[in-house]
Design a protein around this motif. Structure first.
Motif, mmCIF file in Angstrom:
data_model
loop_
_atom_site.group_PDB
_atom_site.id
_atom_site.type_symbol
_atom_site.label_atom_id
_atom_site.label_comp_id
_atom_site.label_asym_id
_atom_site.label_seq_id
_atom_site.Cartn_x
_atom_site.Cartn_y
_atom_site.Cartn_z
ATOM 1 N N SER A 182 -9.209 29.280 21.620
ATOM 2 C CA SER A 182 -7.779 29.575 21.773
ATOM 3 C C SER A 182 -7.462 30.924 21.138
ATOM 4 C CB SER A 182 -6.906 28.482 21.151
ATOM 5 O OG SER A 182 -7.177 28.324 19.773
ATOM 6 N N ILE A 183 -6.512 31.623 21.754
ATOM 7 C CA ILE A 183 -6.015 32.894 21.233
ATOM 8 C C ILE A 183 -4.562 32.700 20.841
ATOM 9 C CG2 ILE A 183 -5.389 35.268 21.824
ATOM 10 C CD1 ILE A 183 -7.879 35.451 23.510
ATOM 11 N N HIS A 184 -4.203 33.224 19.668
ATOM 12 C CA HIS A 184 -2.868 33.031 19.111
ATOM 13 C C HIS A 184 -2.204 34.391 18.870
ATOM 14 C CE1 HIS A 184 -3.615 28.689 18.301
ATOM 15 N NE2 HIS A 184 -4.858 29.130 18.383
ATOM 16 N N PRO A 185 -1.580 34.942 19.916
ATOM 17 C CA PRO A 185 -0.924 36.241 19.744
ATOM 18 C C PRO A 185 0.360 36.110 18.930
ATOM 19 C CG PRO A 185 -1.373 35.749 22.073
ATOM 20 C CD PRO A 185 -1.510 34.478 21.305
ATOM 21 N N GLY A 186 0.654 37.176 18.204
ATOM 22 C CA GLY A 186 1.947 37.294 17.548
ATOM 23 C C GLY A 186 2.914 37.988 18.484
ATOM 24 N N GLY A 203 13.412 46.110 15.200
ATOM 25 C CA GLY A 203 13.681 45.097 14.185
ATOM 26 C C GLY A 203 12.522 44.158 13.955
ATOM 27 N N ILE A 204 11.897 43.703 15.021
ATOM 28 C CA ILE A 204 10.771 42.774 14.885
ATOM 29 C C ILE A 204 9.586 43.468 14.230
ATOM 30 C CG2 ILE A 204 9.040 41.487 16.200
ATOM 31 C CD1 ILE A 204 11.222 40.596 18.063
ATOM 32 N N ALA A 205 9.307 44.690 14.624
ATOM 33 C CA ALA A 205 8.162 45.404 14.064
ATOM 34 C C ALA A 205 8.245 45.509 12.545
ATOM 35 C CB ALA A 205 8.051 46.796 14.685
ATOM 36 N N ASP A 206 9.440 45.511 12.002
ATOM 37 C CA ASP A 206 9.612 45.656 10.563
ATOM 38 C C ASP A 206 9.031 44.485 9.770
ATOM 39 O OD1 ASP A 206 10.868 48.054 10.989
ATOM 40 O OD2 ASP A 206 12.909 47.244 10.798
ATOM 41 N N VAL A 207 8.892 43.301 10.405
ATOM 42 C CA VAL A 207 8.350 42.141 9.685
ATOM 43 C C VAL A 207 6.842 42.008 9.866
ATOM 44 C CG1 VAL A 207 10.546 40.942 9.947
ATOM 45 C CG2 VAL A 207 8.686 40.459 11.552
ATOM 46 N N VAL A 208 6.246 42.845 10.691
ATOM 47 C CA VAL A 208 4.796 42.813 10.924
ATOM 48 C C VAL A 208 4.124 43.777 9.958
ATOM 49 C CG1 VAL A 208 2.958 43.210 12.612
ATOM 50 C CG2 VAL A 208 5.168 42.281 13.368
ATOM 51 N N PRO A 209 3.134 43.334 9.182
ATOM 52 C CA PRO A 209 2.501 44.237 8.231
ATOM 53 C C PRO A 209 1.969 45.536 8.849
ATOM 54 C CG PRO A 209 1.948 42.003 7.652
ATOM 55 C CD PRO A 209 2.703 41.924 8.952
ATOM 56 N N LEU A 210 1.486 45.498 10.088
ATOM 57 C CA LEU A 210 1.035 46.735 10.729
ATOM 58 C C LEU A 210 2.196 47.589 11.240
ATOM 59 C CD1 LEU A 210 -2.214 45.844 12.743
ATOM 60 C CD2 LEU A 210 -1.997 47.017 10.545
ATOM 61 N N GLY A 243 -1.375 41.361 13.921
ATOM 62 C CA GLY A 243 -1.044 42.437 12.976
ATOM 63 C C GLY A 243 -0.815 41.945 11.566
ATOM 64 N N ALA A 244 -1.471 40.816 11.188
ATOM 65 C CA ALA A 244 -1.371 40.203 9.868
ATOM 66 C C ALA A 244 -0.048 39.465 9.638
ATOM 67 C CB ALA A 244 -1.616 41.199 8.735
ATOM 68 N N LEU A 245 0.667 39.149 10.719
ATOM 69 C CA LEU A 245 1.957 38.472 10.572
ATOM 70 C C LEU A 245 1.830 37.126 9.877
ATOM 71 C CD1 LEU A 245 5.009 38.452 11.277
ATOM 72 C CD2 LEU A 245 4.371 37.286 13.416
#
Length: 248
Positions: A182-186, A203-210, A243-245
Motif C-alpha cells: 500500500s502507498i499512503h500519500p500525503g 496554507g497546506i504547505a506550511d504544515v508539511v516539514p518539506l 514530506g514527513a507530515l
C-alpha cells in the motif's frame, strides 16, 4: 530498457490526477497498460496520446461485473496481468459522523474499499497464470494516522481498510509469487485535492516539514518501483510519501 518491460498493468482512476500520472509513468517504463475510469472523454484522450501500449476502458470500480470485463479485455489486448494499481478513490462530504448520511458513507466505501477487494479478487487469477505479479493499493496518510480535519469517517475507515486488506492478501498469495503493498500519500496536488480544499498550496504547505505539496509523479515513481522487479522482496508493507507530515 524500461523498468517495466514485459509487464501488463491495470490502473484505475487513470483519467486525471495521480492515476493519470501512474499510467503515464508505467507506459514510459515499458509496461502495456489498461487505463480505467468513468471519465470516458479524458481517459480515451490520454490512452490515444500514450499510443499502442495503452488502452482505455470505461469502468465503474464499484462493480465486480465490470472488473471481470476489465480483466477479460486486458488479457485479450496484452496477455496476463502482472501489475494492478488500485488508484481510484473519492473523498466524500466533509462532515462529522452524526451528520453523515448512510448513502454518502456507502458511496465512499464502495469506491475506496470495495473496489480494491473487487480488483484483487478479479486480477489475482490472471497473476497466478502469469507466475506472479505486483498489486499496489493506493491508500492515504489518513490510513496511517487520524488527524483533526480528516474529511469524514468513511474516508478514514476505507483508507485503514486498504492497509489491512493489503497485508492480508500479501500473506495469503505470497506463496503464489504475488506481492501486495500500500502507498499512503500525503498532500499531493491533484484536481481532487484542489476541489476539496480550495487550496493552491500555500496554507497546506506550511504544515508539511518539506514546506511544499507533492507532485503526482513523485508518487508515480514509487508506484513504478513497487511494480517493478527492483522491489522483488518487498510485500505487505505501507509506503508513506508525505514530506514527513505524519512524522511531525
Amino acid at each position: 530498457m524500461g523498468k517495466l518491460d514485459g509487464k501488463v498493468a491495470v490502473v484505475t482512476g487513470a483519467a486525471q490526477g495521480m492515476g493519470e500520472a501512474h499510467a503515464r509513468r508505467l507506459v514510459a517504463e515499458g509496461a502495456r497498460v489498461v487505463l480505467t475510469d468513468v471519465n470516458v472523454e479524458r481517459g480515451e484522450a490520454i490512452a490515444a496520446e500514450l499510443g499502442s501500449n495503452a488502452v482505455f476502458m470505461r469502468h465503474d470500480v464499484a462493480s465486480l461485473t465490470e472488473w471481470t470485463a476489465v480483466v477479460g479485455r486486458t488479457e485479450e489486448a496484452f496477455g496476463s496481468i502482472t501489475v494492478l494499481v488500485n488508484n481510484a478513490g473519492i473523498i466524500g462530504p466533509i462532515t462529522d459522523t452524526v451528520s453523515m448520511s448512510e448513502d454518502d458513507y456507502l458511496a465512499v466505501i464502495a469506491v475506496n474499499q470495495n473496489s480494491q477487494f473487487y480488483g484483487m479478487k478479479a486480477v489475482i487469477p490472471s497473476m497466478i497464470a502469469a507466475g506472479g505479479g505486483s498489486i499496489v493499493n493506493i491508500s492515504s496518510t489518513a490510513g496511517m494516522k487520524v488527524a483533526i480535519g480528516s474529511p469524514n469517517l468513511a474516508y478514514v475507515g476505507s483508507k485503514y481498510a486498504s492497509r489491512g486488506m493489503t497485508k492480508f492478501v500479501a500473506v495469503e498469495y505470497g506463496p503464489k509469487g504475488i506481492r501486495v503493498n500500500s502507498i499512503h500519500p500525503g498532500f499531493i496536488m491533484t484536481p481532487m485535492m484542489a476541489a476539496a480544499t480550495d487550496e493552491t498550496g500555500g496554507g497546506i504547505a506550511d504544515v508539511v516539514p518539506l514546506r511544499r505539496i507533492g507532485d503526482p509523479d513523485e508518487v508515480s515513481r514509487l508506484v513504478t518501483f513497487l511494480a517493478s522487479d527492483e522491489s522483488s522482496y518487498i510485500s505487505g508493507m505501507e509506503h508513506v510519501i508525505d514530506g514527513a507530515l505524519t512524522a511531525s
